[in-house]
Enzyme design. Structure first.
Site, PDB file in Angstrom:
ATOM      1  N   TYR A   1      -2.794 -11.805  12.070  1.00  0.00           N
ATOM      2  CA  TYR A   1      -3.545 -12.998  11.705  1.00  0.00           C
ATOM      3  C   TYR A   1      -3.444 -14.072  12.770  1.00  0.00           C
ATOM      4  CZ  TYR A   1      -4.201 -17.730  10.046  1.00  0.00           C
ATOM      5  OH  TYR A   1      -4.568 -19.039   9.968  1.00  0.00           O
TER       6      TYR A   1
ATOM      7  N   CYS B   1     -24.707  10.086  21.351  1.00  0.00           N
ATOM      8  CA  CYS B   1     -24.682   8.896  20.501  1.00  0.00           C
ATOM      9  C   CYS B   1     -25.203   7.666  21.228  1.00  0.00           C
ATOM     10  CB  CYS B   1     -23.271   8.606  20.023  1.00  0.00           C
ATOM     11  SG  CYS B   1     -22.508   9.997  19.193  1.00  0.00           S
TER      12      CYS B   1
ATOM     13  N   TRP C   1      -4.880 -13.909   4.975  1.00  0.00           N
ATOM     14  CA  TRP C   1      -4.948 -12.611   4.320  1.00  0.00           C
ATOM     15  C   TRP C   1      -6.217 -11.949   4.837  1.00  0.00           C
ATOM     16  CZ3 TRP C   1      -0.972 -10.995   1.278  1.00  0.00           C
ATOM     17  CH2 TRP C   1      -0.097 -11.964   0.797  1.00  0.00           C
TER      18      TRP C   1
ATOM     19  N   ASN D   1     -15.568  16.573  19.385  1.00  0.00           N
ATOM     20  CA  ASN D   1     -14.639  16.595  20.512  1.00  0.00           C
ATOM     21  C   ASN D   1     -13.277  17.133  20.111  1.00  0.00           C
ATOM     22  OD1 ASN D   1     -15.409  15.096  23.268  1.00  0.00           O
ATOM     23  ND2 ASN D   1     -16.674  14.304  21.609  1.00  0.00           N
TER      24      ASN D   1
END
Lengths: 446, 446
Positions: A424, A42, A432, A302
């Site tokens: 947050y 990758c 949110w 894997n």
């Protein structure tokens, strides 16, 4: 106990390590047809793009290190046949051309995938490449020296990662895709268009709905012939998909699944006693649809390898299944998905509803905040989460797809996502989080 | 139906919006003692540090916009009394000093918290600040003009965020903490030390185990007297914690919980009929411990406000509880936690086991990869996930704490985390995301 593993990359090496650890007295031998084992395929586009120093950095462990851990590694050895009754494989040393029968008690077929090469790509012309392993990467890297115009054929994630890499190398890049949009197998249509727009902003000439008919050139490729005219190119990369390498499994008499990949149970056993399959050549259970799928990806390979390794060594492990998570980056855009897209859900006859939320990843007033788009999909009636698709200009912000992936794993609901106590602070999300906003809207739409 | 809301920030404004939306015929009136409603207090350190342009950017909606949506807002109005039998509150207009009784059918007490001011901080000296609301931020901002030496008292997340902000403003900064380390209430000891090291790398003189005894100065503060000597400072910020504003709830006859904050049920109802509480002044259910906690944070406050708003307007909503998630950034370090730390779990008598994994957030070979530390905690015997603590140099990488938070919400196990199909590509994670590596190790340690 002799454990023979065919293929020494993700699944094969995971299996070897795990088998050796589980049963240190077992003899574990890995036959690899290539020159290298235990590397991260990758990472190839990132070596080419310069974000990884060299191809060697992709190698996790050398044969020497593996031997020190009690794992036999034979490079440049082709396994060409299986006698499942006698429990032997036929192994050919590519250096000498000599073949021999090698016995096994347990056999793992971890032969991976090969890039699809359409007829037009079977050419003696130089400058035409695929990208699957390190030698492929090295060949492409050499081919890029002095090249000016690249043509990438295929707009899947490898093509899109490569588009960025080749632009970083200073080439002009044309990307051809037969389908109406790029990233077609990962995303719903409106998100595909955003990916294309980002790649175009990166300076790539993206042409969708174009079919390649042939190549031109003498000695070296000079162009790509398409049903929409000629594209000049001195490097062509063919990235139109992969197919599982199932010849050996078939030779062993193992059943293939409907996807064309090797059918396995959750212990990674094929239909033939003593023969296992794991990695990109094998099917996986999809936990959302309960169907067998062929989604060749690194983590899956894997994980399958570990499961196979434990079981071959006499232990007991089960593959937990996948939920269809995928992620990539192209230019400044992160792209992720998990579960099912609306299109996929509808194709399966599921009563799916999707909502789109366009917001910022961090608090809107923070200077580092950038656009993020979440499409969240749920099932009408049950309220079950079905999937998510994310695009973000701070590419790493799409990693929050993992929250949905984790909930999909436990068959979670949209309501559970909405109720989650997500983190947050202004440099991380809005009060949110965009996932909560999407879950709120989807909950009301279901 | 007349809904009266005391306090116009996170919980109060969420409740007002939700109540108005749920029952458009209800009269919704918000009394706010300050000058501003509907702002993001969490952004204050980032305005001071320059990553947010101005204090006004923190304001989500003006009173005018709110009135246009049918929500009455009265600024500079103190609510000083409640007659829960007569269902009236006593409201004082701070401009005129005049008081009047205002009737309500439903009352929400969303009075938030106030910064704790030790005796030594109750001073007429200029240059001594707390940071809770926009006027606090503006006063501190003005005080920083021309200042050279700042002393922050308190090493919790606000103190640590401010330390970065004031360094960005070019001040020399001394941070004093009474406890043996900073971030003591969020993290286990070894991770606390790493946070301190980062803040020190940022050029802050961090002194732990130091108790402040008094301030020096004439007109303006010039120093902080401690049990370990004098610290010169022309600006002092007191960030030693907050206490819930419960006076009004107490006046209404509402029961307080063991934490000292207002006790509420999952509908945000207090012990007094018709009186609700939500936000930083209220307790919350902790889903991991099943106890009531007081963890004043923005998302929790907003969520409680929504729940209260729906219920006051005649609907039915329940607060889902928290799992103890928290996150902040200081200098280049992201810090996050969810669930319980090892210390917290042991204090509750839980058989907790923690493992630490130090790795990189992205694939180790990728140039953008930076260190990440995950401490994952689980329960021996049950295999239940208990919590996670994360530190990362790419600060946003700790946002993956949300994966654990989501699983904690559904009482997930370490095994479920390990089996999750998390997203992998080199610019996002290792093949095995560090959370999976931690879950694997913890699973074997349990």
């Amino acid at each position: 106990m002799r454990i023979v593993i065919v293929g020494g990359v993700a699944a094969g090496m995971s299996a070897a390590s795990r088998a050796q650890r589980h049963n240190p007295r077992a003899e574990v031998v890995v036959f690899e047809r290539g020159e290298v084992v235990s590397y991260g395929a990758c990472g190839l586009p990132y070596v080419l793009g310069g974000q990884v120093k060299g191809f060697d950095d992709l190698i996790a462990r050398t044969p020497k290190q593996l031997r020190a851990r009690g794992i036999g590694v034979r490079l440049r050895h082709d396994v060409t046949g299986v006698d499942a009754k006698a429990r032997t494989v036929t192994v050919t040393d590519r250096a000498t051309g000599r073949s021999a029968a090698e016995p096994y008690d347990r056999l793992l077929i971890a032969t991976g995938v090969s890039p699809v090469r359409p007829d037009w790509a079977r050419t003696p012309l130089k400058g035409v490449h695929v990208l699957r392993d390190i030698p492929d990467g090295q060949a492409l890297d050499a081919s890029l020296q002095g090249a000016r115009r690249a043509c990438i054929v295929g707009g899947g994630y490898i093509g899109l990662e490569l588009a960025e890499a080749l632009r970083r190398r200073g080439l002009s890049v044309v990307l051809l895709e037969q389908a109406p949009e790029v990233a077609g197998r990962m995303l719903d249509r409106p998100l595909q268009q955003q990916v294309r727009a980002e790649v175009e902003r990166g300076g790539v000439d993206v042409r969708c709905g174009v079919t390649v008919q042939g190549l031109t050139g003498q000695g070296r490729v000079s162009g790509v012939q398409t049903d929409h005219g000629q594209v000049r190119a001195d490097v062509v990369v063919v990235a139109v998909g992969v197919r599982p390498n199932v010849e050996l499994a078939r030779a062993a008499g193992a059943r293939l699944g409907r996807t064309g990949a090797v059918a396995v149970n959750l212990r990674q056993e094929t239909s033939v006693a003593g023969v296992y399959a794991a990695g990109d050549n094998a099917e996986a259970l999809h936990r959302v649809t309960r169907r067998r799928v062929h989604i060749p990806l690194g983590l899956t390979a894997n994980r399958m390898g570990r499961v196979a390794g434990v079981n071959m060594a006499g232990g007991e492990a089960r593959f937990p299944g996948v939920v269809g998570t995928g992620i990539f980056k192209t230019f400044d855009l992160g792209v992720a998905r998990t579960g099912l897209t609306q299109t996929e859900a509808e194709a399966l006859g599921t009563k799916a509803v999707s909502v789109d939320v366009q917001s910022t990843d961090y608090a809107g007033y923070h200077e580092a905040a950038r656009p993020i788009h979440v499409r969240l999909t749920g099932e009408r009636g049950t309220g079950r989460l079905l999937g998510a698709q994310l695009l973000a200009q701070n590419h790493e912000s799409v990693k929050r797809v993992d929250v949905v992936a984790a909930l999909l794993h436990t068959r979670g609901t949209v309501q559970q996502l909405f109720e989650a106590d997500l983190a947050y602070a202004p440099p991380f999300s809005g009060v949110w989080d965009v996932l909560l906003v999407a879950a709120d809207r989807l909950g009301r739409a279901l």
